[in-house]
Design an enzyme around this catalytic site. Sequence first.
Site, PDB file in Angstrom:
ATOM      1  N   LYS A 136     -57.789  38.074  -1.220  1.00 28.82           N
ATOM      2  CA  LYS A 136     -56.552  38.852  -1.025  1.00 28.82           C
ATOM      3  C   LYS A 136     -56.810  40.098  -0.189  1.00 28.82           C
ATOM      4  CE  LYS A 136     -55.365  39.853  -5.331  1.00 28.82           C
ATOM      5  NZ  LYS A 136     -56.564  40.055  -5.857  1.00 28.82           N
ATOM      6  N   ARG A 142     -50.565  43.200 -12.507  1.00 33.39           N
ATOM      7  CA  ARG A 142     -51.610  42.326 -13.033  1.00 33.39           C
ATOM      8  C   ARG A 142     -51.335  41.904 -14.456  1.00 33.39           C
ATOM      9  NH1 ARG A 142     -57.690  43.467 -10.944  1.00 33.39           N
ATOM     10  NH2 ARG A 142     -57.083  43.789  -8.829  1.00 33.39           N
ATOM     11  N   ARG A 175     -70.460  39.209  -2.134  1.00 37.07           N
ATOM     12  CA  ARG A 175     -69.577  40.129  -1.416  1.00 37.07           C
ATOM     13  C   ARG A 175     -70.227  41.506  -1.266  1.00 37.07           C
ATOM     14  NH1 ARG A 175     -63.525  41.126  -3.498  1.00 37.07           N
ATOM     15  NH2 ARG A 175     -64.507  42.049  -5.328  1.00 37.07           N
ATOM     16  N   ARG A 188     -70.120  46.239  -4.923  1.00 36.10           N
ATOM     17  CA  ARG A 188     -69.301  46.948  -5.897  1.00 36.10           C
ATOM     18  C   ARG A 188     -69.930  46.857  -7.286  1.00 36.10           C
ATOM     19  NH1 ARG A 188     -63.208  45.080  -5.365  1.00 36.10           N
ATOM     20  NH2 ARG A 188     -63.511  45.081  -7.608  1.00 36.10           N
ATOM     21  N   ARG A 233     -63.931  39.808 -15.618  1.00 38.89           N
ATOM     22  CA  ARG A 233     -62.718  40.011 -14.814  1.00 38.89           C
ATOM     23  C   ARG A 233     -61.904  38.716 -14.726  1.00 38.89           C
ATOM     24  NH1 ARG A 233     -65.512  41.994  -9.770  1.00 38.89           N
ATOM     25  NH2 ARG A 233     -63.504  42.156  -8.749  1.00 38.89           N
TER      26      ARG A 233
HETATM   27  P1  AMP Z   1     -59.928  44.996  -7.670  1.00 40.66           P
HETATM   28  O1  AMP Z   1     -60.495  45.918  -6.657  1.00 40.66           O
HETATM   29  O2  AMP Z   1     -58.522  44.599  -7.341  1.00 40.66           O
HETATM   30  O3  AMP Z   1     -60.797  43.808  -7.964  1.00 40.66           O
HETATM   31  O4  AMP Z   1     -59.843  45.842  -9.038  1.00 40.66           O
HETATM   32  C1  AMP Z   1     -61.002  46.365  -9.627  1.00 40.66           C
HETATM   33  C2  AMP Z   1     -60.697  46.835 -11.048  1.00 40.66           C
HETATM   34  O5  AMP Z   1     -59.699  47.881 -11.005  1.00 40.66           O
HETATM   35  C3  AMP Z   1     -60.119  45.775 -11.986  1.00 40.66           C
HETATM   36  O6  AMP Z   1     -61.121  44.969 -12.584  1.00 40.66           O
HETATM   37  C4  AMP Z   1     -59.403  46.676 -13.010  1.00 40.66           C
HETATM   38  O7  AMP Z   1     -60.328  47.255 -13.911  1.00 40.66           O
HETATM   39  C5  AMP Z   1     -58.851  47.794 -12.143  1.00 40.66           C
HETATM   40  N1  AMP Z   1     -57.473  47.487 -11.662  1.00 40.66           N
HETATM   41  C6  AMP Z   1     -57.097  47.145 -10.391  1.00 40.66           C
HETATM   42  N2  AMP Z   1     -55.768  46.929 -10.334  1.00 40.66           N
HETATM   43  C7  AMP Z   1     -55.291  47.125 -11.591  1.00 40.66           C
HETATM   44  C8  AMP Z   1     -54.020  47.020 -12.187  1.00 40.66           C
HETATM   45  N3  AMP Z   1     -52.928  46.658 -11.489  1.00 40.66           N
HETATM   46  N4  AMP Z   1     -53.910  47.308 -13.515  1.00 40.66           N
HETATM   47  C9  AMP Z   1     -54.973  47.680 -14.245  1.00 40.66           C
HETATM   48  N5  AMP Z   1     -56.224  47.765 -13.762  1.00 40.66           N
HETATM   49  C10 AMP Z   1     -56.391  47.490 -12.433  1.00 40.66           C
END
Ligand code: AMP
Length: 218
Positions: A15, A90, A132, A165, A176
């Site tokens: 994404k 989410r 990644r 990351r 996750r």
């Molecule tokens: P991402 O970079 O999208 O993979 O997000 C990394 C982490 O940020 C996730 O595993 C969550 O802990 C937190 N996170 C990202 N988006 C949300 C969301 N909409 N609601 C709650 N936690 C989020």
Amino acid sequence: MKKELIFVGPPGSGKGTQTKMLSKELNLPHIDTGALLRETIASGSEQGKLAASFMDKGQLVPINLVSEIIKNRLMKEDCKNGFILDGYPRSSEQAYALDEILKEIDIKEKVTPQVLYFEVSKDKLIERLVNRRSCSKCGAIFNLKTMHLKDNTKCEKCSGELIRRADDTEEVANKRFTTYFEETAPLIDMYKKRGWLTSIDASLDIDTIYKNLKGAVK
Ligand code: AMP
């Protein structure tokens, strides 16, 4: 016409890569909740400390914190022609919170958002996540396995340092996924029932996914 695009898909479904390209081409702001949260952490604020305590475990950050960040971002001037939401909502709870935010910001014009759902198998996802790397300077994303970089520690675009990351280890990645399947996957049905959903086969290569995505965006 105002375009509101919402991207839903498991971690590692691509994404981020696709939404960044689409954002440039459509000239719409790319709003990446994970990146906004990582910025909040980097600022050293109390909010950031709270967010980190959930992110380190692969759990969702509390809804009040995320929804506030998103609402403030969507009210900015650059979102007047639309936006690309990457990583929000989410959970069903967040989807209802977003409905309320959109009611407030779309007073003048009624907009039907489009939800792009990135579909891909779990095995492929784990492989993508552990390989990644992202550039600490320009944010470009690389896959060590498929991209065959000259130097696995340097960004090929700006020479910045490539970093993994903190939550891309196999253990946190697995957590996750559990979070995704328990909390985020129910959104697919909800948005399908509303007639907002378009599925994208995200197991293909980057260029093909992008071509299909552009064809699918209304
Ligand atoms: P991402 O970079 O999208 O993979 O997000 C990394 C982490 O940020 C996730 O595993 C969550 O802990 C937190 N996170 C990202 N988006 C949300 C969301 N909409 N609601 C709650 N936690 C989020």
